[in-house]
Design a protein around this motif. Sequence first.
Motif, short mmCIF file in Angstrom:
data_model
loop_
_atom_site.label_atom_id
_atom_site.label_comp_id
_atom_site.label_asym_id
_atom_site.label_seq_id
_atom_site.Cartn_x
_atom_site.Cartn_y
_atom_site.Cartn_z
N ARG A 170 -3.85 0.62 -17.08
CA ARG A 170 -4.22 1.28 -15.83
C ARG A 170 -3.57 0.62 -14.64
O ARG A 170 -3.10 1.30 -13.71
N VAL A 171 -3.50 -0.70 -14.62
CA VAL A 171 -2.85 -1.41 -13.52
C VAL A 171 -1.36 -1.06 -13.46
O VAL A 171 -0.81 -0.82 -12.38
N ASP A 172 -0.70 -1.02 -14.61
CA ASP A 172 0.72 -0.64 -14.64
C ASP A 172 0.91 0.78 -14.11
O ASP A 172 1.87 1.06 -13.38
N GLU A 173 0.00 1.66 -14.47
CA GLU A 173 0.07 3.04 -13.98
C GLU A 173 -0.06 3.10 -12.46
O GLU A 173 0.66 3.85 -11.78
N LEU A 174 -0.95 2.29 -11.92
CA LEU A 174 -1.14 2.27 -10.47
C LEU A 174 0.07 1.68 -9.75
O LEU A 174 0.45 2.15 -8.67
N VAL A 175 0.67 0.66 -10.33
CA VAL A 175 1.90 0.10 -9.74
C VAL A 175 3.01 1.15 -9.78
O VAL A 175 3.76 1.32 -8.81
N ASP A 176 3.13 1.86 -10.91
CA ASP A 176 4.12 2.93 -11.02
C ASP A 176 3.92 3.97 -9.91
O ASP A 176 4.89 4.38 -9.25
N ASP A 177 2.68 4.37 -9.70
CA ASP A 177 2.37 5.38 -8.68
C ASP A 177 2.71 4.87 -7.29
O ASP A 177 3.26 5.61 -6.46
N MET A 178 2.37 3.62 -7.04
CA MET A 178 2.62 3.04 -5.72
C MET A 178 4.13 2.94 -5.45
O MET A 178 4.60 3.30 -4.36
N LEU A 179 4.88 2.48 -6.43
CA LEU A 179 6.33 2.35 -6.26
C LEU A 179 6.99 3.72 -6.11
O LEU A 179 7.94 3.88 -5.34
N ALA A 180 6.50 4.70 -6.87
CA ALA A 180 7.08 6.04 -6.80
C ALA A 180 6.83 6.68 -5.45
O ALA A 180 7.68 7.40 -4.91
N ALA A 181 5.66 6.42 -4.87
CA ALA A 181 5.32 7.00 -3.56
C ALA A 181 6.14 6.37 -2.45
O ALA A 181 6.45 7.01 -1.45
N GLY A 182 6.52 5.11 -2.64
CA GLY A 182 7.29 4.41 -1.62
C GLY A 182 6.42 3.87 -0.51
O GLY A 182 5.33 4.38 -0.24
N GLY A 183 6.91 2.81 0.13
CA GLY A 183 6.14 2.19 1.19
C GLY A 183 6.49 2.77 2.55
O GLY A 183 7.47 3.52 2.68
N PRO A 184 5.73 2.45 3.57
CA PRO A 184 4.54 1.59 3.51
C PRO A 184 3.32 2.34 2.98
O PRO A 184 3.22 3.55 3.11
N VAL A 185 2.38 1.57 2.39
CA VAL A 185 1.13 2.13 1.89
C VAL A 185 -0.03 1.22 2.32
O VAL A 185 0.18 0.05 2.61
N ASN A 186 -1.21 1.80 2.34
CA ASN A 186 -2.41 1.00 2.56
C ASN A 186 -2.78 0.36 1.24
O ASN A 186 -3.28 1.03 0.34
N PHE A 187 -2.54 -0.91 1.11
CA PHE A 187 -2.72 -1.63 -0.14
C PHE A 187 -4.18 -1.58 -0.61
O PHE A 187 -4.44 -1.55 -1.81
#
Length: 407
Positions: free
Chosen positions: A129-146
């Motif tokens: 699940r953590v890997d999936e969330l990192v994948d989603d975050m990287l795919a969306a691109g920054g900046p993001v609300n961590f």
Amino acid sequence: MPPAESGPARGTSPREFPIRRGCPFAAPEEYDVLRADDPVARVTLPTKREAWVVSRYDDVRELLSDPRVSADIRRANFPALGEGEQEIGARLRPFIRTDAPEHTRYRRMLLPEFTVRRARAMRPVVQARVDELVDDMLAAGGPVNFVSAYANAVSTSVICELLGIPRENLEFFRDVTRISGSRHSTAEQVSEALGGLFRLIADLVAKRQEEPRDDLISKLIVNHLNTGNITLDELLSTIGITINAGRETNTSMIALSTLLLLDRTDLMEELRGAPSLMPAAVDELLRVLSVADSIPLRVAAQDIELSGRVIPADDGVIALLAGANHDPEQFDHPGRVDFHRTENHHVAFGHGVHQCVGQHLARLELEIALETLIRRVPTLRLAGDREQVAFKHDSATFGLEELMVTW
């Protein structure tokens, strides 16, 4: 030995409590003064009620293991810090705010699902699940609300996985906790927020009664609800506090730990170069950050003496976990973050019979969340002014409102 004292120290008016942190990565500086000069101090709470705060490590451990101390939120002088906290707690009876034998009954139901072995068995699921969330975050691109994109998503996903709750709206759970954990929320606001949570849980319980699965909610239904060991209202309250407590503290720990590591790139590089340090690093971060500082709220059922001062029966008392975890009598250079610290017997999860039942899963979750982030997002950095980072000073759990990052 001088006689024990009672009443406000040195004849002064009680301090106002809670006390704000100056540095987000340390206990309030005034805790040092309290430990040295007034370790069992009289304070005035936001509710205008008076109580005691205990700040020394030895006193905190003694207080939290003393059978003469009650966690029952129904007691008249329970030192609630929020306006609606005691009224709602007395109505819903979360098990963390009860005494034996009631509290013992709840812990015995939950402990088999929170052992070291069960936590280790969840490692592959949590890692995926953590890997999936990192994948989603990287795919969306920054900046993001961590806080929302990662910290809350990790902690909420893990507790939902354990309980068997669909993770369709992770921000819903954060909103519930934001309201129910705020010291400024009224009883009506807390009741409305928790009402939405309980409706969701009740619907899920009804489904699991028809079709049980291999999740905690199903096990509680089969082993305890169906056998008459627990009522439906008690089950809903138990699941609700497990969600709130399980996700809020870890959301705060993941976000605040990440900010600390972004501020201290030397520590970030140390962990990147030696991932085997992560378990010790997590315990050190738990000690240093102590996000649940004033969660242990108690009432003295009898007169109790600590550090030469008497806490009279029926008075409220708060064990300061951050005060204990930054006590120089117990920890050498307590403000220093040292991932090689030995004998790190911190009390970040509390102490005694009310010690956090989910601590093994919490440690595992923090290890995986931080290790994966450090390994997979090596260029992680703040997106914006460091001085604009918003902290939660008026919540039951200290943490971050928002943390904008990019890479």
